[in-house]
Design a protein around this motif. Sequence first.
Motif, PDB file in Angstrom:
ATOM      1  N   SER A 475       0.838  -1.212   0.000  1.00 15.92           N
ATOM      2  CA  SER A 475       0.000   0.000   0.000  1.00 15.92           C
ATOM      3  C   SER A 475       0.863   1.248   0.000  1.00 15.92           C
ATOM      4  N   LEU A 476       1.907   1.247   0.798  1.00 15.16           N
ATOM      5  CA  LEU A 476       2.794   2.407   0.875  1.00 15.16           C
ATOM      6  C   LEU A 476       3.505   2.640  -0.456  1.00 15.16           C
ATOM      7  N   PHE A 477       3.931   1.562  -1.092  1.00 18.03           N
ATOM      8  CA  PHE A 477       4.640   1.714  -2.363  1.00 18.03           C
ATOM      9  C   PHE A 477       3.712   2.267  -3.439  1.00 18.03           C
ATOM     10  N   ILE A 478       2.512   1.709  -3.496  1.00 20.11           N
ATOM     11  CA  ILE A 478       1.555   2.164  -4.509  1.00 20.11           C
ATOM     12  C   ILE A 478       1.216   3.637  -4.287  1.00 20.11           C
ATOM     13  N   LYS A 479       1.076   4.001  -3.010  1.00 18.92           N
ATOM     14  CA  LYS A 479       0.737   5.384  -2.685  1.00 18.92           C
ATOM     15  C   LYS A 479       1.841   6.339  -3.139  1.00 18.92           C
ATOM     16  N   GLU A 480       3.075   5.979  -2.958  1.00 22.33           N
ATOM     17  CA  GLU A 480       4.198   6.852  -3.294  1.00 22.33           C
ATOM     18  C   GLU A 480       4.662   6.713  -4.743  1.00 22.33           C
ATOM     19  N   TYR A 481       4.243   5.623  -5.376  1.00 20.14           N
ATOM     20  CA  TYR A 481       4.771   5.317  -6.704  1.00 20.14           C
ATOM     21  C   TYR A 481       4.470   6.415  -7.718  1.00 20.14           C
ATOM     22  N   ASN A 482       3.193   6.784  -7.872  1.00 16.61           N
ATOM     23  CA  ASN A 482       2.811   7.779  -8.874  1.00 16.61           C
ATOM     24  C   ASN A 482       3.425   9.143  -8.591  1.00 16.61           C
ATOM     25  N   HIS A 483       3.472   9.523  -7.291  1.00 18.57           N
ATOM     26  CA  HIS A 483       4.057  10.813  -6.946  1.00 18.57           C
ATOM     27  C   HIS A 483       5.538  10.838  -7.291  1.00 18.57           C
ATOM     28  N   ARG A 484       6.252   9.767  -6.928  1.00 21.30           N
ATOM     29  CA  ARG A 484       7.683   9.729  -7.203  1.00 21.30           C
ATOM     30  C   ARG A 484       7.951   9.694  -8.712  1.00 21.30           C
ATOM     31  N   LEU A 485       7.137   8.915  -9.425  1.00 28.32           N
ATOM     32  CA  LEU A 485       7.325   8.838 -10.872  1.00 28.32           C
ATOM     33  C   LEU A 485       7.038  10.179 -11.532  1.00 28.32           C
ATOM     34  N   PHE A 486       5.968  10.891 -11.089  1.00 31.13           N
ATOM     35  CA  PHE A 486       5.633  12.203 -11.644  1.00 31.13           C
ATOM     36  C   PHE A 486       6.777  13.197 -11.404  1.00 31.13           C
ATOM     37  N   ASN A 487       7.246  13.248 -10.143  1.00 32.14           N
ATOM     38  CA  ASN A 487       8.337  14.164  -9.816  1.00 32.14           C
ATOM     39  C   ASN A 487       9.611  13.795 -10.578  1.00 32.14           C
ATOM     40  N   TRP A 488       9.860  12.515 -10.701  1.00 36.20           N
ATOM     41  CA  TRP A 488      11.062  12.074 -11.399  1.00 36.20           C
ATOM     42  C   TRP A 488      10.995  12.451 -12.883  1.00 36.20           C
ATOM     43  N   LEU A 489       9.799  12.312 -13.504  1.00 34.64           N
ATOM     44  CA  LEU A 489       9.641  12.650 -14.915  1.00 34.64           C
ATOM     45  C   LEU A 489       9.769  14.165 -15.144  1.00 34.64           C
ATOM     46  N   VAL A 490       9.259  14.957 -14.215  1.00 36.70           N
ATOM     47  CA  VAL A 490       9.395  16.419 -14.334  1.00 36.70           C
ATOM     48  C   VAL A 490      10.868  16.801 -14.274  1.00 36.70           C
ATOM     49  N   ALA A 491      11.565  16.226 -13.249  1.00 38.64           N
ATOM     50  CA  ALA A 491      12.986  16.529 -13.125  1.00 38.64           C
ATOM     51  C   ALA A 491      13.768  16.014 -14.336  1.00 38.64           C
ATOM     52  N   PHE A 492      13.383  14.848 -14.818  1.00 41.29           N
ATOM     53  CA  PHE A 492      14.065  14.251 -15.974  1.00 41.29           C
ATOM     54  C   PHE A 492      13.888  15.134 -17.222  1.00 41.29           C
ATOM     55  N   SER A 493      12.665  15.675 -17.413  1.00 37.95           N
ATOM     56  CA  SER A 493      12.411  16.515 -18.600  1.00 37.95           C
ATOM     57  C   SER A 493      13.241  17.789 -18.550  1.00 37.95           C
ATOM     58  N   LEU A 494      13.377  18.406 -17.373  1.00 38.49           N
ATOM     59  CA  LEU A 494      14.198  19.599 -17.246  1.00 38.49           C
ATOM     60  C   LEU A 494      15.674  19.299 -17.490  1.00 38.49           C
ATOM     61  N   VAL A 495      16.134  18.166 -16.947  1.00 36.46           N
ATOM     62  CA  VAL A 495      17.538  17.781 -17.164  1.00 36.46           C
ATOM     63  C   VAL A 495      17.797  17.562 -18.648  1.00 36.46           C
ATOM     64  N   MET A 496      16.869  16.912 -19.307  1.00 30.20           N
ATOM     65  CA  MET A 496      17.046  16.641 -20.736  1.00 30.20           C
ATOM     66  C   MET A 496      17.004  17.942 -21.565  1.00 30.20           C
ATOM     67  N   VAL A 497      16.244  18.931 -21.098  1.00 34.41           N
ATOM     68  CA  VAL A 497      16.233  20.232 -21.776  1.00 34.41           C
ATOM     69  C   VAL A 497      17.622  20.848 -21.725  1.00 34.41           C
ATOM     70  N   VAL A 498      18.223  20.793 -20.534  1.00 32.64           N
ATOM     71  CA  VAL A 498      19.560  21.381 -20.369  1.00 32.64           C
ATOM     72  C   VAL A 498      20.576  20.625 -21.211  1.00 32.64           C
ATOM     73  N   ILE A 499      20.494  19.254 -21.139  1.00 33.94           N
ATOM     74  CA  ILE A 499      21.456  18.443 -21.902  1.00 33.94           C
ATOM     75  C   ILE A 499      21.280  18.681 -23.405  1.00 33.94           C
ATOM     76  N   GLY A 500      20.022  18.674 -23.868  1.00 39.03           N
ATOM     77  CA  GLY A 500      19.772  18.860 -25.296  1.00 39.03           C
ATOM     78  C   GLY A 500      20.203  20.238 -25.794  1.00 39.03           C
ATOM     79  N   ARG A 501      20.115  21.232 -24.914  1.00 38.60           N
ATOM     80  CA  ARG A 501      20.424  22.596 -25.382  1.00 38.60           C
ATOM     81  C   ARG A 501      21.909  22.950 -25.257  1.00 38.60           C
ATOM     82  N   PHE A 502      22.511  22.582 -24.121  1.00 38.90           N
ATOM     83  CA  PHE A 502      23.858  23.082 -23.861  1.00 38.90           C
ATOM     84  C   PHE A 502      24.952  22.019 -23.959  1.00 38.90           C
ATOM     85  N   VAL A 503      24.572  20.741 -23.822  1.00 40.51           N
ATOM     86  CA  VAL A 503      25.608  19.703 -23.814  1.00 40.51           C
ATOM     87  C   VAL A 503      25.693  19.032 -25.177  1.00 40.51           C
ATOM     88  N   ILE A 504      24.632  18.330 -25.532  1.00 43.51           N
ATOM     89  CA  ILE A 504      24.648  17.618 -26.807  1.00 43.51           C
ATOM     90  C   ILE A 504      24.226  18.525 -27.957  1.00 43.51           C
TER      91      ILE A 504
END
Length: 605
Positions: A475-504
Amino acid sequence: MGHRRHFYLVHLLWICLGLWASGSSSIEDLHRAFPIVEPDPGHTKLQLSSEGLEILERIANPIAAVAVIGPYRSGKSFLLNQLLSLSCYEGFGVGHMRDTKTKGIWVWGTPVELDINGVKTSVLYLDTEGFESVGKSNVYDDRIFALATVLSSVLIYNLPETIREADISRLSFAVELAEEFYGRVKGEDVAFEPAKLLWLIQRDFLQGKSVQEMVDEALRRVPNANGDKNIDQVNQIRESLAIMGDNSTAFSLPQPHLQRTKLCDLNDDELDPIYIKKREQLKEVVSSVTRPKIVQGKMLSGKEFVSFLKQILEALNKGEIPSTGSLVEVFNKKILEQCLKKYSDMMGKISLPLPEQALQDAHEKSRQMTIKTFDDQHFGHHHAKRSAMQLEEEIEKVYKNTLLANEYQSSKLCEALYTKCEDKMDQLQVLRLPSMAKFNAGFLQCNQSFEDECVGPSKRNYEQRMIKMMSKSRSLFIKEYNHRLFNWLVAFSLVMVVIGRFVIKFILIEVGAWVMFIFLETYTRMFWSAETLYYNPVWHFIVATWETLVYNPVLDLDRWAIPVVLLGILFMLYWRCYGRRKHGSHPLLPLYGNQKDRSTRLRSD
């Protein structure tokens, strides 16, 4: 003064030499009688005499014992002297000529050597204290009678004139011994063979009934119309003695001379010739029925005979009244210990923990084998039940200890498995890359390993704990799963913006990252909360894609996240530094222009 001192020293030396000589003669002079059992100070129980035991322990040959029992002053000591061809002055002490009469049980120090069925046997002659004397209890007489019955190979029951009912009653112990020990299957070891009973009737005249007729008549059942308990008891003894007829012999012996008080002063040529003839026949009868003493299938040497004597004496002194049951316990003690050890060894070979039913089945199997072994080897018929009950009690004690050990081992094993699963669930809660598939795989693996490996009585309790812990973790994992995945995807998209623009400087990577970021942010703004996003088909597609990438049969991205990131960084550095030089003006993907091209190829923000 010096002469006097010299005299005292010489006198003291002679005294020491005399004491040493007398001590050594007491050990080396075996041509006399020695006590082996003496009465205790209260004259109710028996105690060992070290002097006689030391003599017995020297004998290396198998031993046979001939014991004479009978009433007080019935001529037992004189009879033994006659059987040994000894005079009263050198043999056993005779009551009417000496003040010191036989107390306890005495043995003649020089055994008679016989060849019995090819076995060189040392025959001991035992003189016992007569019963029915003044100042003794009946219990003491019973102990003397019982000990002589057990020790002897031939038991000569010396009776004057006739057989009284009291004489038959005294044979109750011998009858019980025979019933307990003599009825075993031939070819098997026996505790000991009961002594051959020789009825010896000493009469003034041999006319009339034969001694066998006297014995048969004495053993005939007496009518008991009034139901007297004592008569019934004696009748039971009579019946048992009659059944044991093949183990008894009757013999009559006339009086050697009319003047009985002078017997010790008379030579053989002065005794009744008929007595002399019958005496020699008696010697032959005694020799013919004498056999080596066998205890538990083994003939006894001197040391073993002494050890056997100590065992029997301890059993007979146990309690207020000597009983056959105490003897049965003595002989069954070693067998009981061996059987208990056999059960303990069988149960000790079991690898704990075990399921309760499996342990119960192993206990029953081991118990039945142990009881069968005891039934095959135990001694006694009636009183052996007590030893069997004792064995059952000891087996139950061992089994209870095994149950406790099984419960402890089961608890220890299940606790270890429970802790392992608990740690596993805690690890799954903090995955670097949250994955429902990986959580489910770990959940099932943990649950299956617990189900397979946790056995024993503690499993039921730990199953309840496992169910609660696993449900809570899920129950605890399911409860935290979507929140962690959402936050991780938001952070991942911002990181990829930086990498796509300034690194690669891949336009497509930057665009894709912006699209993902805008979708996640605008959707939550439109629908007020992130929870509503989790029911959207697009989110389900994102989750399915994420699960496929993060955890699949080929790759566990959570485990290899750091190596993959490092490889990605190396690839980006490689592409950033050498990619355009190698591929020229035709890269694989659209790149941002360099400093030289910015003037001609400006892009709009």
